[in-house]
Motif scaffolding. Structure first.
Motif, PDB file in Angstrom:
ATOM      1  N   ASP A   4       0.827  -1.198   0.000  1.00 57.51           N
ATOM      2  CA  ASP A   4       0.000   0.000   0.000  1.00 57.51           C
ATOM      3  C   ASP A   4       0.867   1.256   0.000  1.00 57.51           C
ATOM      4  O   ASP A   4       0.605   2.218  -0.718  1.00 57.51           O
ATOM      5  CB  ASP A   4      -0.888  -0.033   1.242  1.00 57.51           C
ATOM      6  CG  ASP A   4      -1.823   1.147   1.294  1.00 57.51           C
ATOM      7  OD1 ASP A   4      -2.417   1.438   0.239  1.00 57.51           O
ATOM      8  OD2 ASP A   4      -1.946   1.751   2.372  1.00 57.51           O
ATOM      9  N   ILE A   5       1.928   1.218   0.788  1.00 57.14           N
ATOM     10  CA  ILE A   5       2.828   2.375   0.866  1.00 57.14           C
ATOM     11  C   ILE A   5       3.479   2.602  -0.491  1.00 57.14           C
ATOM     12  O   ILE A   5       3.542   3.720  -0.983  1.00 57.14           O
ATOM     13  CB  ILE A   5       3.913   2.160   1.944  1.00 57.14           C
ATOM     14  CG1 ILE A   5       3.261   2.183   3.326  1.00 57.14           C
ATOM     15  CG2 ILE A   5       4.996   3.212   1.857  1.00 57.14           C
ATOM     16  CD1 ILE A   5       4.233   1.963   4.460  1.00 57.14           C
ATOM     17  N   GLU A   6       3.915   1.510  -1.108  1.00 60.50           N
ATOM     18  CA  GLU A   6       4.577   1.636  -2.397  1.00 60.50           C
ATOM     19  C   GLU A   6       3.628   2.225  -3.432  1.00 60.50           C
ATOM     20  O   GLU A   6       4.004   3.077  -4.222  1.00 60.50           O
ATOM     21  CB  GLU A   6       5.064   0.258  -2.862  1.00 60.50           C
ATOM     22  CG  GLU A   6       6.196  -0.276  -1.998  1.00 60.50           C
ATOM     23  CD  GLU A   6       6.604  -1.670  -2.409  1.00 60.50           C
ATOM     24  OE1 GLU A   6       6.527  -1.957  -3.604  1.00 60.50           O
ATOM     25  OE2 GLU A   6       6.995  -2.447  -1.535  1.00 60.50           O
ATOM     26  N   GLN A   8       1.207   4.194  -3.031  1.00 65.97           N
ATOM     27  CA  GLN A   8       0.901   5.608  -2.840  1.00 65.97           C
ATOM     28  C   GLN A   8       2.146   6.492  -2.931  1.00 65.97           C
ATOM     29  O   GLN A   8       2.085   7.693  -2.697  1.00 65.97           O
ATOM     30  CB  GLN A   8       0.205   5.798  -1.500  1.00 65.97           C
ATOM     31  CG  GLN A   8      -1.136   5.105  -1.494  1.00 65.97           C
ATOM     32  CD  GLN A   8      -1.909   5.419  -0.233  1.00 65.97           C
ATOM     33  OE1 GLN A   8      -1.760   6.481   0.338  1.00 65.97           O
ATOM     34  NE2 GLN A   8      -2.742   4.504   0.180  1.00 65.97           N
ATOM     35  N   GLU A  10       4.526   7.019  -1.050  1.00 62.68           N
ATOM     36  CA  GLU A  10       4.847   7.791   0.145  1.00 62.68           C
ATOM     37  C   GLU A  10       6.330   7.717   0.455  1.00 62.68           C
ATOM     38  O   GLU A  10       6.878   8.616   1.041  1.00 62.68           O
ATOM     39  CB  GLU A  10       4.091   7.220   1.344  1.00 62.68           C
ATOM     40  CG  GLU A  10       2.695   7.709   1.470  1.00 62.68           C
ATOM     41  CD  GLU A  10       2.082   7.103   2.708  1.00 62.68           C
ATOM     42  OE1 GLU A  10       1.352   6.131   2.546  1.00 62.68           O
ATOM     43  OE2 GLU A  10       2.343   7.599   3.797  1.00 62.68           O
ATOM     44  N   ILE A  11       6.926   6.606   0.042  1.00 62.00           N
ATOM     45  CA  ILE A  11       8.329   6.391   0.375  1.00 62.00           C
ATOM     46  C   ILE A  11       9.111   6.160  -0.907  1.00 62.00           C
ATOM     47  O   ILE A  11       8.715   5.362  -1.744  1.00 62.00           O
ATOM     48  CB  ILE A  11       8.472   5.169   1.309  1.00 62.00           C
ATOM     49  CG1 ILE A  11       7.657   5.386   2.587  1.00 62.00           C
ATOM     50  CG2 ILE A  11       9.920   4.921   1.652  1.00 62.00           C
ATOM     51  CD1 ILE A  11       7.717   4.222   3.544  1.00 62.00           C
ATOM     52  N   SER A  12      10.225   6.850  -1.005  1.00 60.74           N
ATOM     53  CA  SER A  12      11.053   6.685  -2.195  1.00 60.74           C
ATOM     54  C   SER A  12      11.732   5.312  -2.146  1.00 60.74           C
ATOM     55  O   SER A  12      11.776   4.675  -1.086  1.00 60.74           O
ATOM     56  CB  SER A  12      12.118   7.782  -2.223  1.00 60.74           C
ATOM     57  OG  SER A  12      12.968   7.602  -1.113  1.00 60.74           O
ATOM     58  N   ASP A  15      14.376   5.179   0.539  1.00 64.65           N
ATOM     59  CA  ASP A  15      13.846   5.123   1.907  1.00 64.65           C
ATOM     60  C   ASP A  15      13.157   3.786   2.189  1.00 64.65           C
ATOM     61  O   ASP A  15      13.084   3.338   3.328  1.00 64.65           O
ATOM     62  CB  ASP A  15      12.847   6.263   2.150  1.00 64.65           C
ATOM     63  CG  ASP A  15      13.557   7.573   2.412  1.00 64.65           C
ATOM     64  OD1 ASP A  15      14.735   7.533   2.776  1.00 64.65           O
ATOM     65  OD2 ASP A  15      12.930   8.636   2.241  1.00 64.65           O
TER      66      ASP A  15
END
Lengths: 114, 199
Positions: A4-6, A8, A10-12, A15
């Protein structure tokens, strides 16, 4: 790390690798908690669960007691009323003038003699 | 998941979340708490830095979950527990700030304060990535660096990255907007990277 984070962004990518390593380290830090802390946590858990059980038992008992009181109160009230009526009837008998009773006894005795 | 250097990292968080979702229906509350208590304690300890306070917070969270949410569907327990836990941690920080104010001490660093920590941190993204990952693998270093983060950044990182909650659930647990979660997470990662490189 969650997909989910990937999704969106949100994190390169850079990171992401760091976050992954950090989560892995945190997981290890939980696995390596000392025995004393684990024992204390287990004791707290048991206390929370048992305290809740006791409170629930008290609540159930209170509800049951209230129900018994609500059901039995009218019965007690009715019984009390009946007792009062009976007592008042007894009292009515006692309220007859004793002099009159003596007179009745005397008249009866005279009648028997004649 | 494969990385640039060819190594494989276990995707701990998502696997943990999936495991929780898959097996949660068959769990009792006791088993759920047994699985969650270690992580909750670690989270509270990073936030408070005091073992006794962390244990108090975890106990309160457990008690509230058992008393108020025992009857709720098992699948809701993880989020409810996190919501209670984060609220207790926030309350603890508020109490500390009040006490510090009372005794004329400097307040604890907070994201809501005017000073933006990002503005104070030098962008060190070109640091040595191998050394960075090596430091990120050391438990003591990671816990120390996380403990130095402002509370909201800590919460965003812990919930979003470690617990694997989605943005909406993280926002719900932190009682803030979804935009704030993203901002706090961005700042947290930036600060962590800088702090680890500075170690």
């Amino acid at each position: 790390m969650s997909d989910d984070i990937e999704r969106q962004h949100e994190i390169s990518a850079r990171d992401r690798e760091l976050a992954q390593r950090l989560t892995h380290t945190l997981d290890r830090s939980v696995d390596t908690l000392d025995a004393d802390t684990r024992a204390r946590l287990a004791a707290l858990r048991h206390a929370a669960l048992s305290r809740s059980r006791t409170q629930r038992a008290i609540a159930v008992f209170a509800i049951a007691a209230s129900l018994v009181a609500v059901i039995s109160l009218p019965w007690f009230a009715h019984r009390h009323a009946m007792t009062t009526v009976a007592a008042s009837e007894d009292m009515a008998y006692l309220n007859v003038d004793p002099q009159m009773l003596e007179d009745m006894d005397m008249l009866q005795a005279i009648g028997e003699r004649e | 998941m494969a990385t640039a250097d060819g190594r494989f990292y276990t995707p701990c968080i998502s696997a943990h979340a999936i495991r929780m979702t898959a097996t949660i229906t068959s769990l009792t509350l006791d088993a759920f708490l047994a699985a969650a208590e270690g992580r909750a304690y670690r989270m509270a300890l990073v936030a408070t830095r005091r073992s006794a306070d962390a244990l108090d917070i975890v106990q309160d969270a457990m008690l509230q979950l058992v008393q108020h949410y025992r009857a709720r569907p098992h699948s809701e327990w993880p989020l409810l527990f996190q919501r209670i836990l984060q609220r207790r941690i926030t309350d603890w920080h508020r109490q500390q700030t009040q006490q510090r104010r009372w005794f004329w001490q400097a307040p604890i660093a907070d994201d809501e304060m005017d000073d933006d920590p990002i503005a104070q941190i030098e962008d060190s993204r070109d640091g040595n990535p191998v050394a960075l990952l090596e430091r990120a693998g050391d438990i003591e270093t990671v816990l120390e660096v996380l403990a130095q983060l402002p509370l909201r950044q800590q919460q965003a990182f812990m919930l979003r990255v470690w617990e694997g909650l989605d943005v909406a659930d993280t926002a719900s647990a932190m009682q803030c907007g979804e935009g704030s979660v993203k901002t706090h997470l961005f700042r947290a990662l930036h600060t962590l990277r800088a702090a680890l490189l500075a170690e």
